[in-house]
Design an enzyme around this catalytic site. Structure first.
Site, PDB file in Angstrom:
ATOM      1  N   ARG A   1       0.835  -1.206   0.000  1.00  0.00           N
ATOM      2  CA  ARG A   1       0.000   0.000   0.000  1.00  0.00           C
ATOM      3  C   ARG A   1       0.872   1.259   0.000  1.00  0.00           C
ATOM      4  NH1 ARG A   1      -5.454   1.912   0.765  1.00  0.00           N
ATOM      5  NH2 ARG A   1      -6.365  -0.163   0.675  1.00  0.00           N
TER       6      ARG A   1
ATOM      7  N   GLU B   1      -9.497   5.969   7.277  1.00  0.00           N
ATOM      8  CA  GLU B   1      -8.065   6.215   7.152  1.00  0.00           C
ATOM      9  C   GLU B   1      -7.667   7.491   6.416  1.00  0.00           C
ATOM     10  OE1 GLU B   1      -7.898   2.177   5.537  1.00  0.00           O
ATOM     11  OE2 GLU B   1      -6.028   1.941   6.639  1.00  0.00           O
TER      12      GLU B   1
END
Lengths: 780, 552
Positions: free
Chosen positions: A328, A737
């Site tokens: 990621r 997030e």
């Protein structure tokens, strides 16, 4: 100062009004929480005979475990027994992805704080006292404590990953300007207020109930069954709520449950394991620290033409989730910017420290921060405004001459179809009065030799979906009882983010009943099996949709029943305000339910959802890993003291994209909370390991998360007023997030302030920007 | 050894616990013995505030309320007090709070009656309708709700719901109780709550979810909700009952809490091995973190003589049982510029339990009060029993310490008083603290400077430093570099060099030795610049650019 909730929004097609969604319903447990009446695992009344456990920790970073002497511990009051690796009935390795982590350390210890076993006693204090009396004989081995040492030794938990597009070397050679540098970014302790805990109760016929403070009950179930050598169906895991998770209870909660289960299995009694805060710091993994080495090429307008980047990821002693975290980080190296020629190498370094794990953003922040520092440094080198350089590099529809391509596709091959970066940044630039602020900051800095100000806008573009495509599925159950009350259960977990509240709002609107008629119950592996972790910001997207589908099935059953009564088409039936309205008549929802029950109509249903469109190649990291992107930007003003390096955040303006908000208060709460947590990561929260591998910041006395006093009075959050362009539940977007990365504006504003006393050279500031690091950066 | 029964007032009733071990904490007793699990343990060291409860003691004919950390407070230390946890403050808890909450007959209704008021009335207890003169007109629009079958809430609780101040909810009980303490000390006395007041009250509470903004909003919003007042007369009469029951029990129990100085010194002489505690905000961690057990504890916080701040013409004398909150209030009254430093000393719940005497006697090298007190020329009075009389000796604070947490005190001696000279006209004093976090952190470096400058010349200098050696120290070489010198940048440069030379601070998790050394000197430069008044050196005085213009 505070943000105003949005006006009620319109939910998905076919849903009735008046609405439970789109308004700022208080958190479903708020009234209980403020009265001390919300139950966490340690508050569950203890079953008679419950024993308490405390962990025995390695005091050596790397060594051979030669002996465990528990004579002194066993002689302590209340001590019942010890459990060690030899007491594991099933596999001595945890059922983690990589299979590289022992349940209890056996022949070797691999970090200070690694758990060797447990002491069991009548009370928790007795167990903790005795655990410290256990003598471990450990022969020290050389320890790898830094990523630099790990790179030299090629010490990895997983093989390196390389992602390339174009020809970075050639582009770099041909670039009119270049920057070369390194950056160190520290990790972060989750500091969930409720420490890790598991309470395991043996049941009849080798069945087990586990109360776990976990974001992933399904994995706890699987891990416990694996360690006990049982089928999954013998283990039921329940979690009503967590006192905070932030990623720290995604895998880490499983360890505790397994340890407690092994003890409960050996002693045939209930066992509770609640870690003391200091032990929690010593035992559990944290946000991955990253080290970067980079070379960037750019033209005179500040446009990036080439990027070569090496990321050294400090994974700790085992893989845990480091693979997808490091992936990621690669996916978010671009943040909001088009990278034409790029070459990324990602090394997953093995060090003898805690095994670092998921933490809000999951590698995304560590990808974004590097490119944002580059944008700032490029601007300063060219004497341009950093916002102008950022705008110059945004993804856009601009054609790339001679290629037939546009600047709209990520370095992993995913077109950015829902790009709102330019209008969003432009709106924030205006509402935060960025240009005027820059002038004022320049004027201030010219007149003030000691206190310097800095200002920065940074954007965020965050990919939504689990990068592991298989996790993008969810289930839910909606039960309508004969009195018309509704219960919903789903595979997600409540950690404070308001998932249960949003799901209840969705279900209420789908059935056209008031919010108060819908109750969300504890996550339970016997209700929804195989549920994914509540993570990747996807809790509402996945579980909300599954619950919507479940509720829709029930509604369809009721509609068909009413059609039969009134002789109309199902499409003519409306559910709203606790009523069921047909062309013939209006009945209360409760009456319809009673009648339907009497006519043997099914009043409950399941719902299942899987995210469409996503796919990607795990080896090349190319494809469409994300269903959509969530966007945002923050404008932050700071001041620093050049005598001491102390800093202060003065003003924050945020514009963030949550799609059509299901609950504006909850979404704003996530944005503010994420921002402040990110601010902590980049300012005061410093993890310090000494040269023996001992984490010396292992309690809130030495590890400093933000307090109320660190939050500026001017802290303004606005929501971007546009629904998700993809078909997502009620038009919303994920929010957990993405706002975390808005705090990179704090870091960039501090670097801006530091640069005001410099000569245009890149600012070398390690994160976090503690007073000491800022003073060092000021010294150049 | 005998254990004295522990008695306190809760929910209008006297709780009597016959056999509580002297090392047990209040939080353990609440959660494990009383099964009151509303109060949470977040850290077990008084740094997160999840365990915050409120205690009250009689202060004349009034109650003095204090939010404290129950995790590091020894249970016996609240003997004779009233206690409220998050489970005890809802006004409809008829069975538990009827004694504490009653309608005030003179109340008039100025605000909309909340939907829950009818139910409150039926229970025979109701919040007052009137909130006079609190000055947030718009805030009255926040209507209390009572959903989910939970009893109607105290304004501190209701405001947290209305403002979305809880997410995961684990820190929430502690925040609510800090707010309750603030409410009792402000709203109930007719005072308004400012943002600064809210920040001070919440300085010892950590939240990892919200970003604090909604909690700060709640702190101010609660004053606009219908007033809920404790029936103090009832509490006071109950506290008297406890005192009456406990009278004559001040013998040599495992937890001794003498009421007079003579008794304290006698018990100290008889039991030199008993663990002396004076607020327990550090000793509490020896229990929760180092798992120390004490067979006997001598708690001096109830000694009447030592609970006073005495005012003399040239100094104040702060008794060893005076809390940090009250001690700093006295110091700030004399030197208002110390207010920020006082706010930065731990968090409010620690300041409400801990004592200045405890901080000084404990002698931690990073204890923040000592550099300041050394610079101000403070002395300490040590006392002991001598035959039937009391003996005392007085020494300069810096002479108390002999090494890392070592001091000159004899086994039968007690630190009884701290004497602090009052500010005199030529004095210029400042104290600077450098830490990773502004609030509730421990110093990497602390520097306190006190100069007397007469006719452009440094007449007298005393400089105290923390975080630079094994004990808090006086920077005598630096003082020497200043005394007798003209008050100029050149003298400062010279003194900065001396100060950086004088100590060899260690590197640890708070800062490197090199940083500590550099900053020590720079703080002297800051002191000089502040004195010149031409250059802004205080981050805290800064407003954002354009503030005020935006509003126009």
């Amino acid at each position: 100062m505070s943000s105003q909730p949005l006006a009620p929004a319109t939910p998905g097609a076919g849903a009735p009004s008046p609405l439970a969604s789109g308004i700022s319903q208080p958190h479903e447990s708020a009234a209980a929480q403020v009265a001390g009446a919300a139950t966490y695992v340690d508050d569950i009344p203890e079953v008679r005979g419950t024993l308490h456990a405390a962990p025995i920790l390695s005091s050596v970073a790397h060594g051979r475990l030669l002996g465990v002497d528990a004579r002194a511990a066993r002689a302590m009051p209340g001590v019942v027994d010890l459990v060690l690796a030899t007491d594991i009935p099933g596999d001595p390795m945890l059922a983690a992805f990589a299979g590289d982590e022992p349940v209890f350390a056996r022949e070797t210890v691999q970090h200070v704080g690694q758990v060797v076993g447990l002491v069991l006693a009548r009370t928790v204090v007795q167990a903790r006292r005795a655990a410290r009396k256990v003598q471990l004989t450990i022969e020290s081995l050389p320890a790898v404590l830094t990523v630099q040492d790990a790179l030299k030794a090629q010490s990895y938990v997983l093989p390196p990953v390389f992602v390339r597009r174009g020809d970075a070397n050639a582009a770099l050679a041909g670039a009119p300007h270049r920057l070369d540098g390194t950056l160190e970014v520290g990790g972060q302790e989750h500091f969930y207020l409720e420490g890790q805990i598991a309470y395991v109760l043996p049941q009849e016929q080798n069945q087990w109930v586990v109360y776990s403070s976990t974001q992933h009950p399904g994995e706890v179930q699987h891990w416990v069954a694996h360690a006990l050598g049982l089928d999954n169906h013998a283990v039921r895991v329940e979690c009503r709520r967590m006192g905070g998770g932030f990623g720290g209870k995604e895998t880490q909660a499983g360890h505790l449950a397994v340890w407690a289960a092994i003890a409960a299995n050996k002693l045939r009694c209930p066992v509770k394991l609640r870690l003391d805060r200091d032990d929690d710091f010593m035992v559990t993994g944290k946000r991955h620290p990253f080290g970067y080495t980079y070379s960037a090429g750019f033209d005179g307008t500040g446009r990036l033409t080439a990027l070569k980047l090496v990321m050294a990821v400090n994974c700790g002693f085992s893989a845990d989730l480091s693979g997808p975290v490091a992936d990621r980080a690669i996916f978010h190296t671009d943040n909001a910017y088009y990278l034409q020629h790029v070459d990324i190498a990602s090394y997953r370094c093995k060090t003898h420290t805690q095994s670092h794990t998921a933490f809000r953003g999951f590698g995304g922040p560590q990808g974004v921060i590097l490119i944002e520092t580059l944008m700032g440094d490029i601007a300063r080198q060219l004497r341009l405004d950093p916002l102008d350089v950022r705008l110059r590099n945004l993804y856009s529809d601009e054609a790339i001459p001679g290629t037939g391509e546009k600047r709209d596709t990520t370095h992993y091959g995913m077109p950015v179809e829902d790009n709102i970066l330019a209008p969003l940044l432009s709106q924030l630039e205006r509402t935060a009065q960025y240009r005027r602020g820059q002038e004022a900051v320049l004027a201030w800095n010219a007149a003030n030799p000691i206190i310097k100000r800095g200002l920065a806008i940074t954007p965020v573009k965050f990919g939504i979906s689990f990068t592991a495509t298989l996790f993008n599925q969810a289930g839910a159950l909606v039960h309508v009882y004969t009195d018309g009350s509704v219960q919903v259960n789903h595979g997600g977990t409540e950690m404070g983010q308001g998932l249960n509240t949003k799901v209840a709002q969705i279900v209420a609107d789908e059935l056209g009943v008031p919010f108060g008629r819908v109750l969300c119950t504890a996550s339970d592996t016997s209700k929804i099996p195989n549920a994914s972790a509540t993570a990747a910001s996807a809790g509402t997207d996945l579980n909300g949709r599954a619950a919507q589908f479940a509720a829709r099935h029930v509604r369809d059953n009721l509609a068909a029943f009413v059609c039969g009564l009134d002789g109309c088409g199902a499409g003519a039936i409306r559910f709203e305000g606790g009523r069921v309205i047909s062309p013939a008549t209006t009945r209360s929802f409760d009456d319809v339910v009673k009648m339907a029950y009497a006519n043997r109509i099914q009043l409950w249903s399941d719902g299942f959802y899987r995210t469409p469109k996503i796919h990607y190649d795990k080896t090349t990291l190319t494809g469409r890993p994300f269903y959509y992107f969530a966007y945002g930007a923050a404008c932050t003003e700071v001041a620093i003291d050049t005598l001491t390096g102390e800093s202060r955040v003065l003003k924050v303006d945020i514009l963030h994209d949550v799609g059509r908000s299901i609950n504006p208060a909850i979404d704003i709460g996530q944005i503010e909370g994420g921002f402040v947590q990110g601010m902590g990561w980049l300012t005061t929260e410093q993890l310090v390991w000494n040269d023996q591998g001992l984490l010396t910041t292992h309690a809130p006395s030495t590890y400093k998360i933000p307090t109320a006093g660190d939050v500026p009075q001017h802290f303004k959050v606005d929501l971007w007023p546009e629904p998700n362009r993809e078909d997502n539940v009620f038009g919303s977007k994920a929010v957990g997030e993405p706002p975390f990365m808005l705090a990179i504006s704090v870091y960039e504003a501090i670097r801006d302030a530091i640069a005001s006393v410099g000569d245009g050279r890149p600012v070398r500031l390690e994160a976090p920007a503690t007073a000491e690091n800022v003073l060092r950066a000021l010294a150049g | 050894m005998n254990t004295k029964p522990l008695r306190f007032l809760r929910r209008g009733e006297i709780v009597t616990l016959p056999a509580v071990d002297p090392s047990r904490t209040l939080l353990e007793v609440l959660r494990e013995d009383l099964h009151s699990c509303g109060t949470k343990e977040g850290c077990g060291e008084g740094d997160c505030g999840a365990c915050t409860v409120v205690v009250a003691e009689a202060d004349g004919d009034q109650l003095k309320y204090s939010a404290i950390n129950s995790c590091i407070r020894l249970a016996h230390s609240i003997d004779g007090m009233a206690l409220w946890t998050v489970e005890d403050i809802a006004p409809t808890l008829a069975t538990s709070c009827a004694v504490l909450y009653r309608p005030m007959p003179e109340a008039t209704t100025l605000l909309p009656v909340p939907p829950c008021a009818g139910r409150l009335g039926a229970a025979g207890i109701s919040p007052e309708g009137a909130v006079p003169c609190l000055g947030r007109p718009g805030a009255a629009a926040i209507a209390p709700t009572s959903g989910n079958g939970v009893a109607a809430l105290h304004p501190a609780q209701q405001a947290m719901v209305d403002c979305h101040g809880s997410q995961c909810g684990f820190c929430t009980p502690g925040f609510v109780m800090s707010l309750f303490g603030l409410y009792q000390n402000t709203v109930c006395k007719g005072d308004a709550i400012s943002r600064e007041g809210a920040l001070a009250a919440l300085s010892g509470n950590l939240c990892r979810c919200t970003g604090y903004r909604p909690i700060l909003d709640a702190a101010q919003a609660m004053q606009a909700l219908p007033l809920v007042r404790t029936n103090e007369a009832d509490v006071l009469s109950n506290l008297k009952r406890i005192a009456h029951i406990s009278r004559g029990l001040e013998a040599d129990f495992s937890y001794m809490s003498p009421r007079t100085l003579a008794e304290l010194l006698a018990q100290r002489a008889r039991h030199p091995d008993a663990q002396l505690v004076a607020g327990c905000t550090d000793v509490g961690l020896w229990v929760t973190k180092m798992h120390r057990q004490f067979s006997q504890v001598l708690d001096l916080t109830q000694v009447a003589e030592l609970r006073r701040v005495e005012d003399y013409p040239h100094h104040i004398a702060i008794g060893a049982a005076v809390t940090l909150t009250d001690a700093f209030a006295a110091l700030v009254a004399d030197r208002p510029h110390l207010a920020e430093f006082a706010h930065r000393f731990a968090g409010l719940p620690v300041r409400n339990s801990g004592t200045l005497g405890g901080n000084v006697a404990n002698g931690s090298p990073i204890g923040d009060s000592m550099p300041l007190l050394i610079a101000l020329g403070a002395s300490v009075v040590l006392m002991r029993q001598s035959g039937k009389a009391m003996a005392h000796r007085e020494l300069a604070l810096e002479d108390l310490y002999t090494g890392y947490r070592q001091n000159v005190m004899a086994r039968d001696e007690v630190l009884a008083w701290i004497k602090v000279p009052k500010a005199a006209p030529p004095e210029t004093s400042r104290v600077y603290k450098i830490s990773k976090r502004f609030e509730d952190d421990i110093s990497a470096v602390c520097l306190a400077i006190n100069l007397h400058i007469i006719n452009g010349c440094v007449h007298k200098a005393s400089v105290g430093a923390g975080g630079v050696a094994a004990t808090p120290v006086r920077a005598r070489q630096t003082e020497a570099a200043l005394i007798g010198q003209p008050w100029t940048q050149a003298t400062i440069d010279h003194a900065m060099a001396a100060l950086r030379q004088e100590f060899a601070p260690i590197s640890d998790m708070r800062a490197s030795g090199a940083y500590r050394r550099t900053v020590l000197g720079n703080l002297l430069q800051r002191f000089w610049l502040e004195g010149q008044g031409t250059v802004l050196t205080d981050l805290r005085q800064l407003a954002p650019t354009g503030e005020g213009e935006v509003a126009r």
